[in-house]
Design a protein around this motif. Structure first.
Motif, PDB file in Angstrom:
ATOM      1  N   MET A   1       0.856  -1.189   0.000  1.00  0.00           N
ATOM      2  CA  MET A   1       0.000   0.000   0.000  1.00  0.00           C
ATOM      3  C   MET A   1       0.899   1.248   0.000  1.00  0.00           C
ATOM      4  SD  MET A   1      -3.069   0.995   2.699  1.00  0.00           S
ATOM      5  CE  MET A   1      -4.021  -0.499   2.350  1.00  0.00           C
ATOM      6  N   ASN A   2       0.716   2.108  -0.998  1.00  0.00           N
ATOM      7  CA  ASN A   2       1.555   3.304  -1.083  1.00  0.00           C
ATOM      8  C   ASN A   2       1.025   4.390  -0.142  1.00  0.00           C
ATOM      9  OD1 ASN A   2      -0.523   4.852  -2.395  1.00  0.00           O
ATOM     10  ND2 ASN A   2      -0.002   3.822  -4.330  1.00  0.00           N
ATOM     11  N   PRO A   3       1.811   5.487   0.049  1.00  0.00           N
ATOM     12  CA  PRO A   3       1.393   6.540   0.995  1.00  0.00           C
ATOM     13  C   PRO A   3       0.018   7.120   0.710  1.00  0.00           C
ATOM     14  CG  PRO A   3       3.703   6.798   0.439  1.00  0.00           C
ATOM     15  CD  PRO A   3       3.183   5.711  -0.443  1.00  0.00           C
ATOM     16  N   GLN A   4      -0.323   7.318  -0.578  1.00  0.00           N
ATOM     17  CA  GLN A   4      -1.630   7.882  -0.897  1.00  0.00           C
ATOM     18  C   GLN A   4      -2.746   6.929  -0.500  1.00  0.00           C
ATOM     19  OE1 GLN A   4      -2.289  11.083  -2.121  1.00  0.00           O
ATOM     20  NE2 GLN A   4      -4.292  10.429  -1.386  1.00  0.00           N
ATOM     21  N   GLU A   5      -2.531   5.640  -0.725  1.00  0.00           N
ATOM     22  CA  GLU A   5      -3.539   4.650  -0.344  1.00  0.00           C
ATOM     23  C   GLU A   5      -3.692   4.584   1.175  1.00  0.00           C
ATOM     24  OE1 GLU A   5      -3.179   1.422  -4.022  1.00  0.00           O
ATOM     25  OE2 GLU A   5      -1.790   1.302  -2.314  1.00  0.00           O
ATOM     26  N   ILE A   6      -2.573   4.711   1.884  1.00  0.00           N
ATOM     27  CA  ILE A   6      -2.641   4.716   3.351  1.00  0.00           C
ATOM     28  C   ILE A   6      -3.432   5.936   3.833  1.00  0.00           C
ATOM     29  CG2 ILE A   6      -1.294   4.943   5.476  1.00  0.00           C
ATOM     30  CD1 ILE A   6       0.956   3.417   4.083  1.00  0.00           C
ATOM     31  N   GLU A   7      -3.155   7.085   3.211  1.00  0.00           N
ATOM     32  CA  GLU A   7      -3.870   8.304   3.597  1.00  0.00           C
ATOM     33  C   GLU A   7      -5.353   8.177   3.324  1.00  0.00           C
ATOM     34  OE1 GLU A   7      -3.988  12.991   2.257  1.00  0.00           O
ATOM     35  OE2 GLU A   7      -2.053  11.931   2.225  1.00  0.00           O
ATOM     36  N   ASN A   8      -5.717   7.600   2.172  1.00  0.00           N
ATOM     37  CA  ASN A   8      -7.130   7.396   1.844  1.00  0.00           C
ATOM     38  C   ASN A   8      -7.793   6.458   2.841  1.00  0.00           C
ATOM     39  OD1 ASN A   8      -6.880   9.073  -0.381  1.00  0.00           O
ATOM     40  ND2 ASN A   8      -6.562   7.391  -1.829  1.00  0.00           N
ATOM     41  N   THR A   9      -7.068   5.423   3.238  1.00  0.00           N
ATOM     42  CA  THR A   9      -7.607   4.464   4.200  1.00  0.00           C
ATOM     43  C   THR A   9      -7.841   5.122   5.554  1.00  0.00           C
ATOM     44  OG1 THR A   9      -6.474   2.627   3.088  1.00  0.00           O
ATOM     45  CG2 THR A   9      -7.194   2.262   5.363  1.00  0.00           C
ATOM     46  N   LEU A  10      -6.895   5.968   5.959  1.00  0.00           N
ATOM     47  CA  LEU A  10      -7.054   6.675   7.230  1.00  0.00           C
ATOM     48  C   LEU A  10      -8.298   7.556   7.213  1.00  0.00           C
ATOM     49  CD1 LEU A  10      -3.351   7.701   7.961  1.00  0.00           C
ATOM     50  CD2 LEU A  10      -4.717   6.045   9.240  1.00  0.00           C
ATOM     51  N   ARG A  11      -8.539   8.201   6.079  1.00  0.00           N
ATOM     52  CA  ARG A  11      -9.722   9.061   5.987  1.00  0.00           C
ATOM     53  C   ARG A  11     -11.000   8.224   6.015  1.00  0.00           C
ATOM     54  NH1 ARG A  11      -8.286  14.193   5.225  1.00  0.00           N
ATOM     55  NH2 ARG A  11      -6.227  14.643   4.307  1.00  0.00           N
ATOM     56  N   LYS A  12     -10.982   7.063   5.373  1.00  0.00           N
ATOM     57  CA  LYS A  12     -12.153   6.177   5.414  1.00  0.00           C
ATOM     58  C   LYS A  12     -12.428   5.716   6.842  1.00  0.00           C
ATOM     59  CE  LYS A  12     -11.737   4.393   0.680  1.00  0.00           C
ATOM     60  NZ  LYS A  12     -11.425   3.203  -0.160  1.00  0.00           N
ATOM     61  N   LEU A  13     -11.369   5.557   7.620  1.00  0.00           N
ATOM     62  CA  LEU A  13     -11.506   5.157   9.016  1.00  0.00           C
ATOM     63  C   LEU A  13     -11.797   6.345   9.931  1.00  0.00           C
ATOM     64  CD1 LEU A  13      -8.538   2.628   9.212  1.00  0.00           C
ATOM     65  CD2 LEU A  13     -10.985   2.074   9.283  1.00  0.00           C
ATOM     66  N   ARG A  14     -11.997   7.519   9.314  1.00  0.00           N
ATOM     67  CA  ARG A  14     -12.273   8.761  10.036  1.00  0.00           C
ATOM     68  C   ARG A  14     -11.127   9.133  10.973  1.00  0.00           C
ATOM     69  NH1 ARG A  14     -18.808   8.481  11.354  1.00  0.00           N
ATOM     70  NH2 ARG A  14     -19.453   8.151   9.186  1.00  0.00           N
ATOM     71  N   LEU A  15      -9.910   8.919  10.495  1.00  0.00           N
ATOM     72  CA  LEU A  15      -8.702   9.311  11.217  1.00  0.00           C
ATOM     73  C   LEU A  15      -8.043  10.451  10.450  1.00  0.00           C
ATOM     74  CD1 LEU A  15      -7.372   5.719  12.046  1.00  0.00           C
ATOM     75  CD2 LEU A  15      -8.518   7.313  13.619  1.00  0.00           C
ATOM     76  N   SER A  16      -8.811  11.532  10.262  1.00  0.00           N
ATOM     77  CA  SER A  16      -8.336  12.620   9.413  1.00  0.00           C
ATOM     78  C   SER A  16      -7.145  13.354  10.022  1.00  0.00           C
ATOM     79  CB  SER A  16      -9.469  13.609   9.138  1.00  0.00           C
ATOM     80  OG  SER A  16      -9.991  14.124  10.346  1.00  0.00           O
ATOM     81  N   GLY A  17      -7.031  13.351  11.342  1.00  0.00           N
ATOM     82  CA  GLY A  17      -5.880  13.983  11.974  1.00  0.00           C
ATOM     83  C   GLY A  17      -4.584  13.286  11.599  1.00  0.00           C
ATOM     84  N   MET A  18      -4.618  11.959  11.569  1.00  0.00           N
ATOM     85  CA  MET A  18      -3.445  11.190  11.151  1.00  0.00           C
ATOM     86  C   MET A  18      -3.190  11.365   9.657  1.00  0.00           C
ATOM     87  SD  MET A  18      -4.043   7.690  13.371  1.00  0.00           S
ATOM     88  CE  MET A  18      -2.492   6.931  12.880  1.00  0.00           C
TER      89      MET A  18
END
Length: 254
Positions: free
Chosen positions: A1-18
């Motif tokens: 999983m590349n950085p952009q995919e990790i960031e998208n996953t974090l947002r889906k998990l509602r971890l927008s601060g991370m």
């Protein structure tokens, strides 16, 4: 999983601060070769900080406050006889945990509303639910509202950790229904030991005249004053001082 995919996953998990600080934390970790757990700890703290910030913003919005005031920007030198110590004691919010009230009474323009709003804003920052209302207008609008709106307003005013009634009796008399509502709010909050802060230009000895019912005034004051700090504001008006400073003296005619 590349950085952009990790960031998208974090947002889906509602971890927008991370998600917002992910790239920065990755670069920081690479530059300093810090351990994985240190980087994870930083990301988790970013998430907690953002959630706390959002909660504070939400509490402020729901409070009804129209200003983010502080005692730090209050000019205590202008009226040196103001109850400075008592104001800072209120600002400590100890009275909220004790379920006590505060009455800020005195001349117009002496800083009552500024102090009360600063205390209320500090309460929102410390996690308390606050309800701020301009007293006379809010009580009058309640009398004209339909049943569902009345129920909503009453619930909000009774449930808040701190209720701030600003400029009570500004128009001197309030209507019969408004007076009955004030009595009901004070009574219910007294039973629940939830704090009320009231600012008013009118001395408590005259409240019976403004309510149109001396017995009702006694009932209200009995509950308010049972556990209450009384702060008297005397001196010159800040508003008149500021208005005078804005005046432009006309030039003498040539």
């Amino acid at each position: 999983m590349n950085p952009q995919e990790i960031e998208n996953t974090l947002r889906k998990l509602r971890l927008s601060g991370m998600a917002q600080t992910l790239q920065t934390r990755v670069m920081q970790a690479q530059a300093s070769q810090e351990p994985f757990l240190d980087t994870l700890t930083s990301l988790l703290q970013d998430e907690l900080d953002q959630r706390r910030s959002r909660l504070m913003a939400r509490r402020y919005k729901l409070s009804g406050l129209d200003e983010k005031l502080s005692l730090a920007d209050f000019d205590w030198r202008f009226n040196p006889k103001l109850p400075r110590g008592a104001c800072f004691e209120l600002h400590s919010l100890k009275f909220l945990s004790e379920g006590t009230n505060a009455l800020l009474v005195g001349k117009p323009g002496t800083g009552k509303s500024h102090v009360a709003k600063a205390v209320a804003y500090q309460a929102t920052l410390q996690g308390y639910d606050v309800a701020y209302v301009e007293a006379d207008g809010a009580l009058a609008r309640y009398a004209l509202a339909d049943a569902s709106e009345r129920a909503r307003l009453l619930k909000a005013w009774v449930a808040a950790d701190l209720l701030l009634l600003d400029d009570l009796f500004l128009a001197r008399r309030i209507g019969e229904h408004a007076a009955e509502l004030l009595q009901m709010i004070v009574h219910q909050r007294y039973k629940l030991r939830r704090s009320i802060v009231i600012t008013s230009n009118r001395v408590v000895q005259d409240w019976g005249r403004y309510l149109g019912d001396a017995t009702m005034a006694t009932t209200i004051l009995d509950r308010l004053m049972h556990r209450c700090a009384m702060l008297e504001f005397e001196g010159k008006s800040y508003r008149l001082k500021e208005a005078s400073a804005r005046l432009v003296t006309p030039s003498d005619p040539a």
